[in-house]
Write a protein that holds these residues in place. Structure first.
Motif, mmCIF file in Angstrom:
data_model
loop_
_atom_site.group_PDB
_atom_site.id
_atom_site.type_symbol
_atom_site.label_atom_id
_atom_site.label_comp_id
_atom_site.label_asym_id
_atom_site.label_seq_id
_atom_site.Cartn_x
_atom_site.Cartn_y
_atom_site.Cartn_z
ATOM 1 N N MET A 198 66.001 24.558 65.221
ATOM 2 C CA MET A 198 65.827 23.491 64.227
ATOM 3 C C MET A 198 64.523 22.730 64.451
ATOM 4 N N ALA A 199 64.141 22.552 65.706
ATOM 5 C CA ALA A 199 62.888 21.867 66.012
ATOM 6 C C ALA A 199 61.692 22.687 65.532
ATOM 7 N N VAL A 200 61.741 23.992 65.772
ATOM 8 C CA VAL A 200 60.671 24.880 65.297
ATOM 9 C C VAL A 200 60.624 24.876 63.780
ATOM 10 N N ASN A 201 61.800 24.912 63.153
ATOM 11 C CA ASN A 201 61.858 24.892 61.687
ATOM 12 C C ASN A 201 61.233 23.609 61.141
ATOM 13 N N LEU A 202 61.503 22.479 61.802
ATOM 14 C CA LEU A 202 60.940 21.203 61.366
ATOM 15 C C LEU A 202 59.417 21.220 61.436
ATOM 16 N N LEU A 203 58.875 21.790 62.499
ATOM 17 C CA LEU A 203 57.425 21.887 62.633
ATOM 18 C C LEU A 203 56.831 22.785 61.549
ATOM 19 N N LEU A 204 57.504 23.898 61.265
ATOM 20 C CA LEU A 204 57.012 24.816 60.238
ATOM 21 C C LEU A 204 57.013 24.153 58.864
ATOM 22 N N VAL A 205 58.050 23.360 58.604
ATOM 23 C CA VAL A 205 58.120 22.648 57.328
ATOM 24 C C VAL A 205 57.035 21.575 57.267
ATOM 25 N N ALA A 206 56.838 20.860 58.364
ATOM 26 C CA ALA A 206 55.839 19.790 58.401
ATOM 27 C C ALA A 206 54.430 20.316 58.162
ATOM 28 N N GLU A 211 58.745 26.625 53.281
ATOM 29 C CA GLU A 211 58.899 25.844 52.059
ATOM 30 C C GLU A 211 60.365 25.483 51.812
ATOM 31 N N ASN A 212 60.551 24.403 51.058
ATOM 32 C CA ASN A 212 61.897 23.973 50.646
ATOM 33 C C ASN A 212 62.837 23.719 51.826
ATOM 34 N N GLY A 213 62.262 23.253 52.916
ATOM 35 C CA GLY A 213 63.096 22.929 54.068
ATOM 36 C C GLY A 213 63.360 24.069 55.016
ATOM 37 N N GLY A 214 62.875 25.265 54.696
ATOM 38 C CA GLY A 214 63.085 26.399 55.593
ATOM 39 C C GLY A 214 64.554 26.698 55.792
ATOM 40 N N LEU A 215 64.982 26.683 57.029
ATOM 41 C CA LEU A 215 66.384 26.956 57.347
ATOM 42 C C LEU A 215 67.323 25.848 56.863
ATOM 43 N N ARG A 216 66.756 24.702 56.557
ATOM 44 C CA ARG A 216 67.568 23.574 56.105
ATOM 45 C C ARG A 216 67.483 23.397 54.592
ATOM 46 N N SER A 217 67.233 24.465 53.880
ATOM 47 C CA SER A 217 67.133 24.401 52.432
ATOM 48 C C SER A 217 68.507 24.188 51.822
ATOM 49 N N PHE A 218 68.518 23.863 50.519
ATOM 50 C CA PHE A 218 69.777 23.663 49.808
ATOM 51 C C PHE A 218 70.203 24.959 49.132
#
Length: 286
Positions: A198-206, A211-218
């Motif tokens: 999740m931390a890596v995903n946050l960096l990738l999104v930042a 795009e669209n939140g990556g792994l945290r998309s809707f």
């Protein structure tokens, strides 16, 4: 065994602390040759009589020791403070850029208070209730935000959190899940891996890579990640239940009920936030 919760891994709810009944280091009262020396409860002076009689360890009959009533009362107080903070924020802070700023600031303050308490050797009720109040403001704002877009989402998330908690407690008390050292190690390895991803995903999104939140998309992927997060929350609950049960059995001091309440609140907030996202995802796909 330590809890996954950093609160329970402090002085009060770990077996390597200085409290009677938790200390697993050799003590003068248990000389070599003691037939119970290899028993995990052997160094608990309150459990010796029960063990010699073949009965499970019981909490000491002295005053000033942790009881389930203490845990329930402190937990109700802490969670009630969260609920009051959330209700006030919902009622007094309409959705706007200002309320988002206040929510972010409250989340930072709550995190700081939680970290301070986590590194304290004893529970500080003022810190715990302060954390609960600021966490409540944060939850109230984001709950109103979700409700403005997905009507009824917070109510469904509350029901979902209650259902997960009740189901986890039922499974734990029925003995269908045994909280062993191996269970804790495997679960914590999964939890750490999840947090790192999740931390890596946050960096990738930042940085605009995802795009669209990556792994945290809707979308479907975000739903799967949300379900995993809720299952991890249930896992944390089982460890918390075990630590509370052990604290009562080993005769932890009464004020450790505040740590139990604090730890449970952290876990329940985790589950609620993830449940809120999951409800929103499913509502978006209707």
């Amino acid at each position: 065994m330590r809890s996954s919760n950093p609160v329970f891994s402090r002085r009060g709810f770990s077996r390597d602390n200085g409290y009677a009944g938790f200390n697993t280091a050799p003590q003068a009262g248990y000389a070599q040759g003691n037939p119970y020396a290899q028993n995990p409860y052997a160094n608990n002076p309150y459990a010796q009589q029960d063990l010699q009689q073949g009965a499970p360890p019981q909490a000491p009959a002295t005053t000033g020791r942790l009881t389930m009533d203490d845990v329930v009362l402190r937990s109700a107080t802490t969670l009630g403070t969260v609920a009051v903070g959330a209700a006030l924020a919902w009622a007094l802070l309409p959705v706007s850029s200002t309320s988002y700023g206040l929510a972010f600031g409250s989340a930072i303050v709550a995190m700081v208070l939680a970290l301070i308490q986590s590194f304290k050797r004893t529970p500080v009720p003022a810190l715990i209730l302060g954390y609960a109040a600021f966490e409540g403001v944060f939850l109230g704002v984001i709950s109103e935000m979700y409700n403005s877009r997905w009507s009824g989402a917070p109510f469904q998330a509350v029901l979902g959190t209650m259902a997960v908690t009740a189901a986890t407690l039922l499974v734990y008390k029925a003995g269908w899940i045994r909280v062993t050292a191996r269970y804790a190690r495997v679960g914590m390895a999964i939890a750490i891996a999840f947090v790192l991803v999740m931390a890596v995903n946050l960096l990738l999104v930042a940085f605009g890579v995802a795009e669209n939140g990556g792994l945290r998309s809707f979308g479907p992927l975000g739903a799967i990640v949300g379900i995993i997060a809720i299952l991890l929350g249930a896992f944390f609950l089982t460890l918390d239940f075990k630590q509370i049960e052990d604290g009562i059995a080993y005769g932890a001091p009464k004020n450790e009920a505040w740590l139990a309440a604090f730890g449970l609140t952290l876990t329940l907030v985790w589950i609620y936030v993830e449940m809120l996202r999951l409800v929103a995802i499913f509502s978006s796909n209707d």
